[in-house]
Design a protein around this motif. Sequence first.
Motif, PDB file in Angstrom:
ATOM      1  N   LYS A  52       0.795  -1.232  -0.040  1.00 38.58           N
ATOM      2  CA  LYS A  52      -0.032   0.041   0.019  1.00 38.58           C
ATOM      3  C   LYS A  52       0.821   1.394   0.194  1.00 38.58           C
ATOM      4  N   ASN A  53       2.035   1.231   0.723  1.00 39.30           N
ATOM      5  CA  ASN A  53       3.005   2.298   0.780  1.00 39.30           C
ATOM      6  C   ASN A  53       3.519   2.643  -0.547  1.00 39.30           C
ATOM      7  N   TYR A  54       3.788   1.392  -1.256  1.00 37.92           N
ATOM      8  CA  TYR A  54       4.604   1.536  -2.324  1.00 37.92           C
ATOM      9  C   TYR A  54       3.755   2.251  -3.551  1.00 37.92           C
ATOM     10  N   GLU A  55       2.307   1.974  -3.296  1.00 47.13           N
ATOM     11  CA  GLU A  55       1.218   2.294  -4.269  1.00 47.13           C
ATOM     12  C   GLU A  55       0.834   3.835  -4.236  1.00 47.13           C
ATOM     13  N   ALA A  56       1.468   4.288  -3.174  1.00 50.04           N
ATOM     14  CA  ALA A  56       1.048   5.731  -2.680  1.00 50.04           C
ATOM     15  C   ALA A  56       1.686   6.967  -3.364  1.00 50.04           C
ATOM     16  N   GLY A  57       2.348   6.367  -4.423  1.00 48.10           N
ATOM     17  CA  GLY A  57       3.031   7.600  -5.288  1.00 48.10           C
ATOM     18  C   GLY A  57       2.077   8.128  -6.261  1.00 48.10           C
ATOM     19  N   PRO A  58       2.330   9.218  -6.912  1.00 45.77           N
ATOM     20  CA  PRO A  58       1.341   9.949  -7.880  1.00 45.77           C
ATOM     21  C   PRO A  58       0.893   9.052  -9.016  1.00 45.77           C
ATOM     22  N   LEU A  59       1.319   7.982  -9.563  1.00 47.79           N
ATOM     23  CA  LEU A  59       0.828   7.149 -10.279  1.00 47.79           C
ATOM     24  C   LEU A  59       0.093   6.114  -9.588  1.00 47.79           C
ATOM     25  N   GLY A  60       0.235   5.920  -8.305  1.00 54.69           N
ATOM     26  CA  GLY A  60      -0.639   4.954  -7.590  1.00 54.69           C
ATOM     27  C   GLY A  60      -0.292   3.319  -8.075  1.00 54.69           C
ATOM     28  N   ARG A  61       0.814   3.125  -8.346  1.00 61.17           N
ATOM     29  CA  ARG A  61       1.263   1.575  -8.368  1.00 61.17           C
ATOM     30  C   ARG A  61       2.743   1.385  -8.680  1.00 61.17           C
ATOM     31  N   VAL A  62       3.070   0.186  -8.607  1.00 61.38           N
ATOM     32  CA  VAL A  62       4.516  -0.126  -8.721  1.00 61.38           C
ATOM     33  C   VAL A  62       4.780  -0.256 -10.054  1.00 61.38           C
ATOM     34  N   GLY A  63       6.139  -0.043 -10.518  1.00 66.62           N
ATOM     35  CA  GLY A  63       6.529  -0.023 -11.964  1.00 66.62           C
ATOM     36  C   GLY A  63       6.587  -1.478 -12.373  1.00 66.62           C
ATOM     37  N   LYS A  64       6.973  -1.652 -13.622  1.00 69.26           N
ATOM     38  CA  LYS A  64       7.267  -2.900 -14.380  1.00 69.26           C
ATOM     39  C   LYS A  64       8.733  -2.898 -14.872  1.00 69.26           C
ATOM     40  N   PRO A  65       9.284  -3.990 -14.762  1.00 65.81           N
ATOM     41  CA  PRO A  65      10.607  -4.216 -15.379  1.00 65.81           C
ATOM     42  C   PRO A  65      11.015  -3.645 -16.628  1.00 65.81           C
ATOM     43  N   GLU A  66       9.748  -3.800 -17.522  1.00 66.00           N
ATOM     44  CA  GLU A  66       9.969  -3.410 -18.935  1.00 66.00           C
ATOM     45  C   GLU A  66      10.091  -1.793 -18.976  1.00 66.00           C
ATOM     46  N   GLU A  67       9.610  -1.214 -17.808  1.00 65.82           N
ATOM     47  CA  GLU A  67       9.499   0.272 -17.937  1.00 65.82           C
ATOM     48  C   GLU A  67      10.973   0.938 -17.464  1.00 65.82           C
ATOM     49  N   ILE A  68      11.856  -0.035 -16.803  1.00 62.11           N
ATOM     50  CA  ILE A  68      13.371   0.329 -16.557  1.00 62.11           C
ATOM     51  C   ILE A  68      13.970   0.023 -17.924  1.00 62.11           C
ATOM     52  N   ALA A  69      13.563  -1.103 -18.435  1.00 63.86           N
ATOM     53  CA  ALA A  69      14.304  -1.378 -19.667  1.00 63.86           C
ATOM     54  C   ALA A  69      14.025  -0.501 -20.925  1.00 63.86           C
ATOM     55  N   ASN A  70      12.833   0.101 -21.051  1.00 60.62           N
ATOM     56  CA  ASN A  70      12.661   1.116 -21.757  1.00 60.62           C
ATOM     57  C   ASN A  70      13.512   2.542 -21.444  1.00 60.62           C
ATOM     58  N   ALA A  71      13.840   2.914 -20.276  1.00 63.29           N
ATOM     59  CA  ALA A  71      14.709   3.892 -19.948  1.00 63.29           C
ATOM     60  C   ALA A  71      16.063   3.639 -20.431  1.00 63.29           C
ATOM     61  N   ALA A  72      16.503   2.432 -20.205  1.00 64.52           N
ATOM     62  CA  ALA A  72      17.782   2.260 -20.384  1.00 64.52           C
ATOM     63  C   ALA A  72      17.947   2.048 -21.894  1.00 64.52           C
ATOM     64  N   LEU A  73      17.153   1.512 -22.619  1.00 66.12           N
ATOM     65  CA  LEU A  73      17.179   1.482 -24.039  1.00 66.12           C
ATOM     66  C   LEU A  73      17.372   2.939 -24.736  1.00 66.12           C
ATOM     67  N   PHE A  74      16.561   3.878 -24.217  1.00 74.28           N
ATOM     68  CA  PHE A  74      16.796   5.205 -24.578  1.00 74.28           C
ATOM     69  C   PHE A  74      18.005   5.678 -24.378  1.00 74.28           C
ATOM     70  N   LEU A  75      18.442   5.660 -23.192  1.00 76.42           N
ATOM     71  CA  LEU A  75      19.768   6.313 -22.739  1.00 76.42           C
ATOM     72  C   LEU A  75      20.941   5.574 -23.478  1.00 76.42           C
ATOM     73  N   SER A  76      20.832   4.262 -23.973  1.00 78.73           N
ATOM     74  CA  SER A  76      21.561   3.603 -24.601  1.00 78.73           C
ATOM     75  C   SER A  76      21.709   3.929 -26.133  1.00 78.73           C
ATOM     76  N   SER A  77      20.658   4.496 -26.723  1.00 80.46           N
ATOM     77  CA  SER A  77      20.399   4.565 -28.209  1.00 80.46           C
ATOM     78  C   SER A  77      21.061   6.097 -28.504  1.00 80.46           C
ATOM     79  N   ASP A  78      20.989   6.496 -29.739  1.00 81.65           N
ATOM     80  CA  ASP A  78      21.225   7.604 -30.458  1.00 81.65           C
ATOM     81  C   ASP A  78      20.132   8.688 -30.188  1.00 81.65           C
ATOM     82  N   GLU A  79      19.154   8.275 -29.673  1.00 80.00           N
ATOM     83  CA  GLU A  79      18.135   9.390 -29.442  1.00 80.00           C
ATOM     84  C   GLU A  79      18.413  10.136 -28.080  1.00 80.00           C
ATOM     85  N   SER A  80      19.330   9.604 -27.488  1.00 79.64           N
ATOM     86  CA  SER A  80      19.815  10.427 -26.152  1.00 79.64           C
ATOM     87  C   SER A  80      21.300  10.965 -26.332  1.00 79.64           C
ATOM     88  N   SER A  81      21.471  11.084 -27.853  1.00 82.42           N
ATOM     89  CA  SER A  81      22.824  11.629 -28.182  1.00 82.42           C
ATOM     90  C   SER A  81      23.537  12.763 -27.386  1.00 82.42           C
TER      91      SER A  81
END
Length: 255
Positions: free
Chosen positions: A210-239
């Motif tokens: 319940k505490n973890y879910e008390a943030g603005p988006l009201g839920r815990v994150g998914k591993p894929e959401e971290i993977a998407n961030a890592a992909l962006f920072l690893s790609s030329d899109e963040s050059s």
Amino acid sequence: MRLENKVAIITGAGSGQGRASAKLFAKEGAKVIIAEWNEENGKKVEQEINDAGYEALFIRTNIAEEENVLELVNEVMDRYGKIDILFNNAAIGFSARSKYKMAPLLETPLEDWNNILGINLNGTYLMSKHILPIMINQKSGNVVNNSSLNGLLGVTGADAYSAAKGGIIALTRVMAVDYGKYNIRVNCICPGAIDTPMISEVLDDPEIAKNYEAGPLGRVGKPEEIANAALFLSSDESSYITGLIMPVDGGWSAI
């Protein structure tokens, strides 16, 4: 194919955020090295990626042991001749409580403190120490470090973990300054509560969940959401991005 023909090492890629990142990086064209201590998990992810028609190589790795890190780097260089991306993802956390005490500073034995920092901070140091010279020689490279919300906020109850994650944030900034002249970018992700094996038993407690879910988006994150961030920072899109400390935490750091 945002990572086409890139060689990417992902530590701790046998489960959780590392597994999700390995699968996504491979789908985007990277040759993925699964640097993982757990042989069963590492081989399973390797097979999943290769069976899907992409390319992955599992190398059993203890990132806290310098000799083992050198063996990993040498094997990758012998096979591919370059390293384009390093995702320093591996860490121990709440799921390791049976082995290491996750507690406030006054309750943390020195041996456990040293072991937690040895994996979570020294592992990032050792991997970077032995891969950065290769990237300097290539005059290109991309390092993504995985820290935590614990490194940004005063989250109590796991002080050695928090100290290591705070150290990764500081190390990210100085690495970005030191190695930018070699066309090497260094950025950092700070995940909040992510539904992975590291905190799965904690999430089983309704009050904690319940505490973890008390943030603005009201839920815990998914591993894929971290993977998407890592992909962006690893790609030329963040050059034009380096030295960034990026919370991926459902808005917790904004509170």
